[in-house]
Design an enzyme around this catalytic site. Structure first.
Site, mmCIF file in Angstrom:
data_model
loop_
_atom_site.group_PDB
_atom_site.id
_atom_site.type_symbol
_atom_site.label_atom_id
_atom_site.label_comp_id
_atom_site.label_asym_id
_atom_site.label_seq_id
_atom_site.Cartn_x
_atom_site.Cartn_y
_atom_site.Cartn_z
ATOM 1 N N ASN A 52 -8.563 1.330 16.984
ATOM 2 C CA ASN A 52 -7.657 2.073 17.647
ATOM 3 C C ASN A 52 -8.459 2.745 18.926
ATOM 4 O OD1 ASN A 52 -5.800 1.259 15.796
ATOM 5 N ND2 ASN A 52 -5.046 2.940 15.045
ATOM 6 N N LYS A 92 7.556 7.353 17.040
ATOM 7 C CA LYS A 92 6.636 6.531 16.207
ATOM 8 C C LYS A 92 6.518 5.180 16.780
ATOM 9 C CE LYS A 92 3.706 5.381 13.165
ATOM 10 N NZ LYS A 92 4.039 4.508 11.898
ATOM 11 N N ASN A 105 7.252 0.539 9.439
ATOM 12 C CA ASN A 105 6.897 0.738 11.067
ATOM 13 C C ASN A 105 8.112 0.003 11.678
ATOM 14 O OD1 ASN A 105 4.487 1.981 11.397
ATOM 15 N ND2 ASN A 105 3.332 0.128 11.334
ATOM 16 N N ALA A 149 0.722 -1.218 -0.038
ATOM 17 C CA ALA A 149 -0.033 0.031 -0.069
ATOM 18 C C ALA A 149 0.798 1.427 -0.134
ATOM 19 C CB ALA A 149 -1.054 -0.008 1.028
ATOM 20 N N VAL A 150 1.856 1.333 0.978
ATOM 21 C CA VAL A 150 2.595 2.591 1.139
ATOM 22 C C VAL A 150 3.646 2.668 -0.371
ATOM 23 C CG1 VAL A 150 4.363 3.690 2.543
ATOM 24 C CG2 VAL A 150 2.389 3.002 3.568
ATOM 25 N N GLY A 151 4.314 1.641 -0.707
ATOM 26 C CA GLY A 151 4.915 1.493 -1.655
ATOM 27 C C GLY A 151 4.346 1.898 -2.900
ATOM 28 N N ALA A 163 -2.710 4.542 3.694
ATOM 29 C CA ALA A 163 -2.691 3.860 2.155
ATOM 30 C C ALA A 163 -3.446 2.598 2.520
ATOM 31 C CB ALA A 163 -1.505 3.678 1.511
HETATM 32 O O1 KPL Z 1 1.062 3.060 12.767
HETATM 33 C C1 KPL Z 1 0.101 2.799 13.154
HETATM 34 C C2 KPL Z 1 -0.248 1.117 12.600
HETATM 35 O O2 KPL Z 1 -1.191 0.794 12.667
HETATM 36 O O3 KPL Z 1 0.721 0.493 12.415
HETATM 37 C C3 KPL Z 1 -1.093 3.409 13.822
HETATM 38 C C4 KPL Z 1 -0.292 4.658 13.912
HETATM 39 C C5 KPL Z 1 -1.181 2.754 15.007
HETATM 40 C C6 KPL Z 1 -2.073 3.667 12.891
HETATM 41 O O4 KPL Z 1 -3.221 2.788 12.977
#
Ligand code: KPL
Length: 295
Positions: free
Chosen positions: A193, A175, A94, A10-12, A120
């Site tokens: 969340n 983060k 992440n 998604a991000v890529g 994304a």
């Molecule tokens: O980065 C996230 C994730 O889901 O990996 C957050 C910030 C918690 C948003 O859902």
């Protein structure tokens, strides 16, 4: 620029389509061996990219690695013989702990780390939806990487806002702390969340945050409990309707990023010889869940 996206998830895919829209020469390196892949961003027309092309690795000015943290090492392996020393290698995922692994393999390349809050989602192989507008921070991991601040302007042109942060470690730790607090709890309780704002989670979240502050202070990241707790709750509320990435991984029985999120925290805890029982408990629970799938 010649830009190669390693890991068009998604991000890529979001970055691939955005880079292409502003005129960069973009190639993909995905898992499939098809020589071409197509992507559609939101309602924009379909765009086509070469895939797994050795020439695109050799000619890349920038390789943007957007696979999950635990896939980074194996994903870069087949590309290593073809990467020139001038190619900038950028990590965007992440968790923490992959940059030293890349440096061990590409010691002479500029290495840059990125963290983004853009949302994304890829509902199908071709479609990518830009679900949440965020911002991106970049910073150098090694000396050559620290000289790549021009990338902030290049990337800002494609998908604003992008800022160069000379203290990227602080941003990455913040983060990481958000992910340590939100991801395991939402995965264990299979909740959104926003549900973490309920009273039943208040004490647990506070305890997790106290431990995070202690470890971050040992790492010389200046943060206090009130500020970090407020940041975490702000993300809980801003993403209230979302399922965290770890909740989604557990739901779909996919390997999670726990080793590079809470696992990275625990490695740092050990280094400083302190104890973080709440985070250890969360780590063990997610590991148990992952193991239960193979039993
Ligand atoms: O980065 C996230 C994730 O889901 O990996 C957050 C910030 C918690 C948003 O859902």
């Amino acid at each position: 620029m010649n830009i190669l996206i390693l890991g068009p998830g998604a991000v890529g895919s979001l970055w691939a389509t955005k880079f292409k829209l502003v005129g960069h020469h973009v190639s993909l390196w995905g898992r499939t061996s098809k020589s071409e892949l197509s992507l559609q961003l939101d309602d924009a027309p379909l765009t086509t990219y070469s895939n797994q092309s050795i020439t695109s690795v050799q000619e890349a000015d920038l390789i943007l690695i957007t696979v999950k943290a635990w896939q980074v090492e194996s994903a870069i392996e087949p590309l290593l013989p073809y990467i020139s020393e001038d190619t900038i290698v950028m990590l965007m995922h992440n968790g923490m702990g992959t940059a030293p692994l890349i440096e061990a393999k590409l010691a002479n390349n500029p290495i840059v780390i990125a963290t983004t809050t853009h949302g994304a989602y890829k509902p199908s192989k071709q479609q990518v939806l830009h679900t949440g507008h965020g911002y991106t921070q970049l910073g150098g991991f090694n000396a050559k990487g620290a000289q790549c601040d021009f990338l902030a302007e290049v990337m800002n042109h494609a998908l604003p806002e992008v800022h160069w942060n000379p203290n990227i470690n602080g941003a990455l730790w913040t983060k990481l702390a958000i992910n340590c607090a939100i991801n395991p709890l939402t995965a264990i309780h299979q909740c959104k969340n926003g549900e973490l704002a309920a009273n039943e989670f208040a004490i647990e979240l506070a305890n997790i945050t106290h431990e995070l502050v202690e470890v971050m202070n040992k790492e010389e990241i200046k943060v206090d409990f009130d500020a970090l707790h407020a940041t975490i709750m702000q993300v809980v509320n801003a993403t209230a309707a979302n399922y965290s990435s770890m909740r989604q991984d557990v739901f779909h029985r996919r390997r999670t990023e726990i080793d590079f999120i809470t696992g990275y925290l625990l490695q740092t805890t050990e280094k400083h010889q302190i104890s973080t029982p709440e985070n250890t408990k969360l780590y063990q629970r997610i590991k148990q869940i992952e193991q239960s799938w193979t039993e």
